[in-house]
Design a protein around this motif. Structure first.
Motif, mmCIF file in Angstrom:
data_model
loop_
_atom_site.group_PDB
_atom_site.id
_atom_site.type_symbol
_atom_site.label_atom_id
_atom_site.label_comp_id
_atom_site.label_asym_id
_atom_site.label_seq_id
_atom_site.Cartn_x
_atom_site.Cartn_y
_atom_site.Cartn_z
ATOM 1 N N ASN A 124 0.842 -1.189 0.000
ATOM 2 C CA ASN A 124 0.000 0.000 0.000
ATOM 3 C C ASN A 124 0.883 1.247 0.000
ATOM 4 O O ASN A 124 1.966 1.254 0.586
ATOM 5 N N TRP A 125 0.397 2.290 -0.663
ATOM 6 C CA TRP A 125 1.115 3.559 -0.710
ATOM 7 C C TRP A 125 0.680 4.412 0.485
ATOM 8 O O TRP A 125 -0.443 4.877 0.573
ATOM 9 N N VAL A 126 1.584 4.583 1.459
ATOM 10 C CA VAL A 126 1.277 5.289 2.702
ATOM 11 C C VAL A 126 2.380 6.311 2.979
ATOM 12 O O VAL A 126 3.562 5.963 3.006
ATOM 13 N N ASN A 127 1.982 7.576 3.170
ATOM 14 C CA ASN A 127 2.939 8.642 3.492
ATOM 15 C C ASN A 127 4.097 8.688 2.498
ATOM 16 O O ASN A 127 5.285 8.750 2.856
ATOM 17 N N ASN A 128 3.724 8.620 1.200
ATOM 18 C CA ASN A 128 4.691 8.728 0.111
ATOM 19 C C ASN A 128 5.749 7.626 0.124
ATOM 20 O O ASN A 128 6.902 7.835 -0.286
ATOM 21 N N ALA A 129 5.376 6.438 0.603
ATOM 22 C CA ALA A 129 6.293 5.299 0.594
ATOM 23 C C ALA A 129 5.488 4.015 0.500
ATOM 24 O O ALA A 129 4.314 3.967 0.883
ATOM 25 N N TRP A 130 6.114 2.957 -0.015
ATOM 26 C CA TRP A 130 5.454 1.667 -0.114
ATOM 27 C C TRP A 130 5.530 0.918 1.204
ATOM 28 O O TRP A 130 6.602 0.782 1.779
ATOM 29 N N GLU A 131 4.358 0.491 1.666
ATOM 30 C CA GLU A 131 4.261 -0.235 2.935
ATOM 31 C C GLU A 131 3.764 -1.648 2.641
ATOM 32 O O GLU A 131 2.726 -1.833 2.011
ATOM 33 N N ASN A 132 4.513 -2.637 3.090
ATOM 34 C CA ASN A 132 4.130 -4.030 2.837
ATOM 35 C C ASN A 132 2.741 -4.328 3.385
ATOM 36 O O ASN A 132 2.362 -3.837 4.459
ATOM 37 N N ASN A 133 2.005 -5.172 2.656
ATOM 38 C CA ASN A 133 0.675 -5.588 3.074
ATOM 39 C C ASN A 133 0.640 -7.106 3.258
ATOM 40 O O ASN A 133 0.471 -7.604 4.357
ATOM 41 N N LEU A 134 0.817 -7.825 2.173
ATOM 42 C CA LEU A 134 0.886 -9.295 2.252
ATOM 43 C C LEU A 134 1.700 -9.829 1.088
ATOM 44 O O LEU A 134 1.940 -9.145 0.093
ATOM 45 N N GLN A 135 2.155 -11.070 1.225
ATOM 46 C CA GLN A 135 2.843 -11.754 0.148
ATOM 47 C C GLN A 135 2.365 -13.194 0.088
ATOM 48 O O GLN A 135 1.966 -13.779 1.103
ATOM 49 N N SER A 136 2.388 -13.747 -1.114
ATOM 50 C CA SER A 136 1.897 -15.105 -1.332
ATOM 51 C C SER A 136 2.937 -15.900 -2.098
ATOM 52 O O SER A 136 3.571 -15.381 -3.031
ATOM 53 N N PHE A 137 3.119 -17.166 -1.711
ATOM 54 C CA PHE A 137 4.050 -18.059 -2.379
ATOM 55 C C PHE A 137 3.276 -19.242 -2.946
ATOM 56 O O PHE A 137 2.459 -19.846 -2.257
ATOM 57 N N THR A 138 3.531 -19.578 -4.207
ATOM 58 C CA THR A 138 2.856 -20.693 -4.854
ATOM 59 C C THR A 138 3.374 -22.023 -4.311
ATOM 60 O O THR A 138 4.580 -22.208 -4.159
ATOM 61 N N LEU A 139 2.448 -22.941 -4.008
ATOM 62 C CA LEU A 139 2.807 -24.288 -3.577
ATOM 63 C C LEU A 139 2.728 -25.232 -4.772
ATOM 64 O O LEU A 139 1.867 -25.076 -5.638
ATOM 65 N N PHE A 140 3.610 -26.232 -4.816
ATOM 66 C CA PHE A 140 3.658 -27.184 -5.912
ATOM 67 C C PHE A 140 3.502 -28.601 -5.371
ATOM 68 O O PHE A 140 3.945 -28.909 -4.261
ATOM 69 N N ASP A 141 2.866 -29.470 -6.187
ATOM 70 C CA ASP A 141 2.720 -30.861 -5.779
ATOM 71 C C ASP A 141 3.948 -31.670 -6.203
ATOM 72 O O ASP A 141 4.941 -31.109 -6.689
ATOM 73 N N GLN A 142 3.889 -32.990 -6.032
ATOM 74 C CA GLN A 142 5.038 -33.838 -6.322
ATOM 75 C C GLN A 142 5.383 -33.862 -7.802
ATOM 76 O O GLN A 142 6.501 -34.230 -8.178
ATOM 77 N N ASN A 143 4.438 -33.453 -8.657
ATOM 78 C CA ASN A 143 4.697 -33.386 -10.096
ATOM 79 C C ASN A 143 5.088 -31.981 -10.537
ATOM 80 O O ASN A 143 5.099 -31.682 -11.734
ATOM 81 N N ASN A 144 5.380 -31.127 -9.557
ATOM 82 C CA ASN A 144 5.786 -29.741 -9.810
ATOM 83 C C ASN A 144 4.693 -28.927 -10.493
ATOM 84 O O ASN A 144 4.968 -27.999 -11.256
ATOM 85 N N ILE A 145 3.452 -29.271 -10.205
ATOM 86 C CA ILE A 145 2.305 -28.532 -10.719
ATOM 87 C C ILE A 145 1.778 -27.623 -9.607
ATOM 88 O O ILE A 145 1.599 -28.057 -8.467
ATOM 89 N N PRO A 146 1.541 -26.321 -9.889
ATOM 90 C CA PRO A 146 1.003 -25.424 -8.870
ATOM 91 C C PRO A 146 -0.308 -25.959 -8.306
ATOM 92 O O PRO A 146 -1.206 -26.348 -9.054
ATOM 93 N N CYS A 147 -0.413 -25.986 -6.979
ATOM 94 C CA CYS A 147 -1.600 -26.577 -6.359
ATOM 95 C C CYS A 147 -2.172 -25.722 -5.237
ATOM 96 O O CYS A 147 -3.163 -26.111 -4.617
ATOM 97 N N GLY A 148 -1.569 -24.582 -4.936
ATOM 98 C CA GLY A 148 -2.092 -23.754 -3.865
ATOM 99 C C GLY A 148 -1.157 -22.611 -3.552
ATOM 100 O O GLY A 148 -0.261 -22.278 -4.334
ATOM 101 N N ASP A 149 -1.342 -22.014 -2.387
ATOM 102 C CA ASP A 149 -0.474 -20.915 -2.007
ATOM 103 C C ASP A 149 -0.367 -20.810 -0.492
ATOM 104 O O ASP A 149 -1.178 -21.353 0.261
ATOM 105 N N SER A 150 0.676 -20.123 -0.067
ATOM 106 C CA SER A 150 0.908 -19.827 1.342
ATOM 107 C C SER A 150 1.009 -18.314 1.483
ATOM 108 O O SER A 150 1.781 -17.667 0.755
ATOM 109 N N VAL A 151 0.194 -17.744 2.378
ATOM 110 C CA VAL A 151 0.090 -16.290 2.500
ATOM 111 C C VAL A 151 0.684 -15.819 3.817
ATOM 112 O O VAL A 151 0.481 -16.437 4.869
ATOM 113 N N GLN A 152 1.416 -14.704 3.747
ATOM 114 C CA GLN A 152 1.950 -14.049 4.937
ATOM 115 C C GLN A 152 1.489 -12.596 4.953
ATOM 116 O O GLN A 152 1.344 -11.980 3.893
#
Length: 332
Positions: A124-152
């Motif tokens: 988010n843009w706050v007080n003329n600077a970028w402030e982190n909000n959330l990040q997501s990482f893609t999860l992969f199955d045993q066949n290296n196919i995207p199957c979900g995500d992990s959010v922080q």
């Protein structure tokens, strides 16, 4: 060019609303103007305008609401998209109108060496600077196919990331999601704890026939019915359509998982190599994203769906002389 909606009233069709569209020489959608039928006349409602680069990538869109008092459109919001050398969305900016365009937030996407989307960062843009909000990482199955995500999410009080949730799908051989497990981060146990699980079955046409959601009973450590109505069953009738002069090109479009959540996999096999344009529309027919791809016979991509609420959508691919289209659903 025009889409008209009418209701049947007193043995006649009564106008409700319509959408007027314009295009450029490459058949890119330039504008969508929505109007409502009021007192036997069309009254403007809102307007979408789209902009593209030389590769037919949508680089910006704007929306505006009709102001009856001033008889003109008032700006509402504005999105800007940036692409990498592979025509994938690298980042996007969101602006809202408040006596001028006000920068609101941005999303930055990450890709691996195989051009697979592995996550994104929201700020988010706050007080003329970028402030982190959330990040997501893609999860992969045993066949290296995207199957979900992990959010922080970002904790402002100590400037650090903390786990928030993760969701992971299990697929059948046709790419249908037969199970989706959602877990939340428990700060006390410092571990992911079960929250709910969705189960789905399909028929031979890959149509859902049954689904059920269960919640996690932490006391008894077991899955239980989460809501009063926990199951849905679907029934179909088989019809034979007599369509003459149907030409089968041999091209094929697949989307998975079904339903989608944080991302969706696109797999295309064209009958012959060709340039094409991909576009995503919501159920009201509004264009949300569009990008172009260079000539290829096989195309695979994993696309993040951040910023798109749960609902029904359509992916349309337009090549040289043929078009592919497929509906998909984003679940909660």
């Amino acid at each position: 060019l025009e889409e008209l909606s009418q209701d049947w009233n007193n043995n006649s069709w009564e106008n409700q609303n319509r959408v007027l569209c314009t295009y450029d020489g490459n058949n890119n959608l330039l504008s969508q103007e929505y109007e409502n039928w009021v007192s036997n006349a069309w009254v403007k409602s809102y307007l979408y305008i789209y902009y593209y680069d030389g590769n037919n990538n949508m680089i910006a869109n704007k929306s505006a609401w009709w102001n009856a008092g001033t008889s003109q459109y008032d700006s509402a919001n504005h999105n800007v998209f940036y692409y990498n050398t592979n025509n994938q969305v690298d980042s996007s900016l969101y602006y809202s109108w408040n006596s001028g365009w006000q920068l609101g937030n941005r999303t930055v996407s990450y890709y691996d060496g195989n051009n697979v989307n592995i996550g994104y960062l929201s700020q988010n843009w706050v007080n003329n600077a970028w402030e982190n909000n959330l990040q997501s990482f893609t999860l992969f199955d045993q066949n290296n196919i995207p199957c979900g995500d992990s959010v922080q999410n970002w904790l402002l009080y100590n400037n650090t990331w903390r786990n928030f949730s993760r969701g992971k799908s299990t697929f059948d051989m046709n790419g249908n999601a037969v199970e989706y497990l959602y877990q939340k981060w428990d700060t006390g146990y410092a571990a992911f704890i079960n929250d709910y699980i969705d189960s789905v079955t399909y028929n031979s046409y890959d149509q859902p026939t049954w689904n059920k959601r269960q919640g996690w009973d932490t006391t008894n450590q077991m899955w239980v019915g989460r809501y009063a109505f926990t199951e849905n069953r679907y029934y179909y009738e088989l019809y034979t359509a007599d369509v003459k002069d149907m030409k089968k090109t041999g091209s094929e479009l697949k989307l998975y998982p079904v339903p989608a959540r944080s991302n969706i996999n696109i797999q295309v096999n064209w009958n012959k190599p060709q340039d094409f344009t991909a576009a995503i529309y919501d159920i009201q027919g509004r264009l949300l994203r569009q990008w172009g791809e260079k000539a290829c016979k096989e195309y695979k991509a994993n696309m993040q769906l951040q910023g798109m609420p749960p609902g029904n959508y359509v992916l349309k691919l337009r090549g040289k002389g043929e078009q592919l289209e497929k509906r998909f659903v984003i679940a909660e």
